[in-house]
Design a protein around this motif. Structure first.
Motif, PDB file in Angstrom:
ATOM      1  N   LEU A 122       0.836  -1.195   0.000  1.00 37.17           N
ATOM      2  CA  LEU A 122       0.000   0.000   0.000  1.00 37.17           C
ATOM      3  C   LEU A 122       0.868   1.241   0.000  1.00 37.17           C
ATOM      4  O   LEU A 122       1.815   1.356   0.795  1.00 37.17           O
ATOM      5  CB  LEU A 122      -0.908   0.003   1.226  1.00 37.17           C
ATOM      6  N   ASN A 123       0.535   2.176  -0.864  1.00 39.40           N
ATOM      7  CA  ASN A 123       1.223   3.458  -0.934  1.00 39.40           C
ATOM      8  C   ASN A 123       0.286   4.546  -0.419  1.00 39.40           C
ATOM      9  O   ASN A 123      -0.826   4.715  -0.928  1.00 39.40           O
ATOM     10  CB  ASN A 123       1.634   3.779  -2.373  1.00 39.40           C
ATOM     11  N   ILE A 158       4.113  -1.291   3.321  1.00 40.38           N
ATOM     12  CA  ILE A 158       3.423   0.003   3.374  1.00 40.38           C
ATOM     13  C   ILE A 158       4.465   1.083   3.175  1.00 40.38           C
ATOM     14  O   ILE A 158       5.529   1.073   3.808  1.00 40.38           O
ATOM     15  CB  ILE A 158       2.688   0.226   4.710  1.00 40.38           C
ATOM     16  N   ASN A 159       4.161   2.033   2.316  1.00 39.63           N
ATOM     17  CA  ASN A 159       5.019   3.187   2.071  1.00 39.63           C
ATOM     18  C   ASN A 159       4.207   4.453   2.299  1.00 39.63           C
ATOM     19  O   ASN A 159       3.139   4.636   1.707  1.00 39.63           O
ATOM     20  CB  ASN A 159       5.549   3.169   0.635  1.00 39.63           C
ATOM     21  N   VAL A 160       4.696   5.329   3.183  1.00 41.01           N
ATOM     22  CA  VAL A 160       4.047   6.614   3.473  1.00 41.01           C
ATOM     23  C   VAL A 160       4.978   7.705   2.969  1.00 41.01           C
ATOM     24  O   VAL A 160       6.134   7.779   3.399  1.00 41.01           O
ATOM     25  CB  VAL A 160       3.781   6.772   4.982  1.00 41.01           C
ATOM     26  N   ASP A 179      11.360  -4.915   0.231  1.00 39.86           N
ATOM     27  CA  ASP A 179      12.112  -3.751   0.689  1.00 39.86           C
ATOM     28  C   ASP A 179      11.665  -3.438   2.122  1.00 39.86           C
ATOM     29  O   ASP A 179      11.857  -4.243   3.013  1.00 39.86           O
ATOM     30  CB  ASP A 179      11.896  -2.575  -0.263  1.00 39.86           C
ATOM     31  N   GLY A 180      11.071  -2.270   2.368  1.00 45.91           N
ATOM     32  CA  GLY A 180      10.675  -1.922   3.723  1.00 45.91           C
ATOM     33  C   GLY A 180       9.362  -2.580   4.127  1.00 45.91           C
ATOM     34  O   GLY A 180       8.530  -2.937   3.286  1.00 45.91           O
ATOM     35  N   ALA A 181       9.197  -2.745   5.441  1.00 48.95           N
ATOM     36  CA  ALA A 181       7.890  -3.185   5.942  1.00 48.95           C
ATOM     37  C   ALA A 181       6.967  -1.975   6.051  1.00 48.95           C
ATOM     38  O   ALA A 181       5.886  -1.948   5.449  1.00 48.95           O
ATOM     39  CB  ALA A 181       8.032  -3.888   7.285  1.00 48.95           C
ATOM     40  N   VAL A 182       7.382  -0.952   6.819  1.00 52.44           N
ATOM     41  CA  VAL A 182       6.643   0.310   6.877  1.00 52.44           C
ATOM     42  C   VAL A 182       7.660   1.442   6.747  1.00 52.44           C
ATOM     43  O   VAL A 182       8.391   1.739   7.685  1.00 52.44           O
ATOM     44  CB  VAL A 182       5.853   0.456   8.202  1.00 52.44           C
TER      45      VAL A 182
END
Length: 343
Positions: A122-123, A158-160, A179-182
């Motif tokens: 999710l972005n 998740i990317n914020v 890549d990243g988790a959050v």
């Protein structure tokens, strides 16, 4: 172990490493944190950018989705929605490397204990634009993600990004992302990450894009991380750049290469965590310019290094009220309360 001095408007001296503190006793009237919190806490509740707090899709239509098409339709719609996820939804990779954008005023919550998103992430945020260095009027905001297992993404889980604000990520299970988790970056602000279970993952939590992104990130990225279970998640729990204050409390670290890292003058307030078999629980001497770190009431067991401290960090109670559990209770309450099926 020695007790660290309690601080309000904390000023910290500059030894290379501090003594390891014992868990502090709670005040007689203190109540332990509740795993199934009814609403957000921490920085996600602090007013800013025209938003009083984080409410997600409250007041909007509630829908239940069980297919990729329905899920992707509703998360992109304008206006408030409470989107209930039923069962497992496999997200397509498509042309976006499996990242799918969430619009403002959304609550995405899993039903029961087996709601899952697999194969994509999710972005939360507008497309990347390095020339934008202040919050745009249409920044994505007011998003809640709860009670979901998210795994197997080909990029982030998740990317914020891009000045998104008022985000609450709570009671999820994160694993096996590419890549990243959050990841929280590029000017995002006022975020709480609470009661999540991170496992079978390498680069867990990035806060701040890179060493050259101060124009977007400096003075922002205020985030609370509490009651998360870092269960063998190797590194970046979190790794922080430029954030003026980050509150890391009551997390359970189990078998990690490092816990938290503060660089680029970030200010980390680290308290009441339990570190078991963590090589470097807290670092300010790390890749890039040094950050700041204050620590109190943490417990370290079978760790190879102490928590490094440096500089001055503002007490989070300047922004919001909270009650920390005792660090000694963390190995019991966090695995029991973190992850899915608890809300």
């Amino acid at each position: 172990m020695l007790a660290a001095a309690a601080a309000a408007a904390v000023a910290v001296t500059l030894p290379s490493v501090p003594a390891t503190p014992a868990a502090a006793a709670q005040p007689a009237d203190a109540q332990p944190a509740t795993a199934a919190a009814a609403g957000p806490d921490g920085f996600a509740t602090v007013a800013g950018y025209g938003q009083a707090t984080t409410t997600g899709g409250a007041g909007g239509t509630t829908v239940t989705v069980s297919t990729p098409a329905a899920f992707l339709d509703y998360i992109a719609r304008p206006g408030p929605y409470v989107i209930q996820v039923s069962g497992t939804i496999t997200l397509p990779t498509g042309t976006t490397d499996g990242m799918h954008s969430v619009s403002s005023d959304k609550t995405i919550i899993g039903l029961g204990s087996n709601a899952a998103l697999v194969g994509g992430g999710l972005n939360i945020g507008l497309p990347v634009d390095d020339d934008v260095t202040s919050p745009p009027a249409d920044a994505v905001h007011n998003v809640i993600i709860r009670n979901l297992s998210i795994s197997g993404a080909t990029d982030d889980l998740i990317n914020v990004q891009m000045f998104s604000h008022h985000i609450w990520i709570d009671h999820n299970d994160f694993s096996n992302g590419d890549d990243g988790a959050v990841d929280i970056k590029r000017g995002s602000d006022l975020v709480t990450v609470s009661w999540n279970h991170f496992h079978d993952h390498d680069k867990t939590l990035l806060l701040g894009h890179d060493d050259d992104n101060g124009a977007q990130d400096s003075g922002r990225l205020r985030t609370t991380y509490h009651h998360n279970y870092f269960n063998g998640s190797d590194q970046r729990n979190p790794r922080v750049r430029f954030a003026p204050i980050v509150h890391v409390y009551n997390n359970y670290y189990n078998d990690n290469s490092y816990g938290v890292a503060s660089t680029n003058d970030s200010g980390l307030f680290v308290e009441g965590n339990y570190f078991f078999s963590v090589n470097n629980p807290g670092r300010v001497v790390f890749s890039g310019p040094e950050g700041r770190m204050f620590q109190r009431d943490n417990i370290l067991v079978d760790c190879n290094h102490e928590i490094e401290v440096r500089g001055t960090v503002t007490d989070p109670r300047t922004f919001y009220s909270y009650t920390a559990d005792s660090a000694a209770s963390v190995p019991t309450i966090v695995p029991a309360g973190a992850g899915v099926g608890k809300v």
